[in-house]
Design a protein around this motif. Structure first.
Motif: not given
Length: 139
Positions: A15-27, A64-69, A80-87, A92-94
């Motif tokens: 699940r963590s890797v799926a989230v990171l992959k989803a966020a890895a694209d610049p767009s 959305r599939a990764a649970g980020l929005v 659309y909106r971010a799924a929570g403050r953790q997004v 910021e961590s990245a």
């Protein structure tokens, strides 16, 4: 400092890797920055990243599939909106990890910085990152 992640298993790792992959694209990364600040319709998001609505919708579906929005429909418009403050925390961590990866090796003196100074530096870097990645605001 105690870690908030109590255990690590294969499903959690996937699940963590799926989230990171989803966020890895610049767009998608830019979309997440915009959506971490406010809810926006697909058309406005497409303008922000300079892409067609169809391409933007595909990016949003992956996020959305990764649970980020999350999304909601209002008439014919989808917002659309971010799924929570953790997004925002993920983004910021990245930025901080990227800054650290690009920084020269720390010397012994910098290792001796107090927690307050380190915290202030971290806050300053976050403020700079937020300003640098702030999406265009609507007029």
């Amino acid at each position: 400092m105690e870690s908030q992640v109590a255990s690590w298993d294969k499903d959690r790792a996937e699940r963590s890797v799926a989230v990171l992959k989803a966020a890895a694209d610049p767009s998608r990364h830019r979309l997440l920055w915009a959506l971490s600040e406010r809810e926006l319709p697909v058309g406005r998001l497409a303008e922000l990243i300079g892409a067609h609505v169809a391409a933007t919708s595909q990016h949003l579906a992956k996020l959305r599939a990764a649970g980020l929005v999350t999304s909601r429909r209002e008439g014919t418009r989808i917002y659309y909106r971010a799924a929570g403050r953790q997004v925002r925390a993920l983004l910021e961590s990245a930025v901080l990890a990227g800054d650290a990866a690009g920084a020269p090796e720390r010397d012994e003196l910098s290792d001796e910085l107090s927690g307050e100074v380190s915290s202030a530096v971290t806050e300053e870097r976050l403020a700079t990152a937020r300003a640098r990645h702030r999406p265009v605001t609507e007029h």
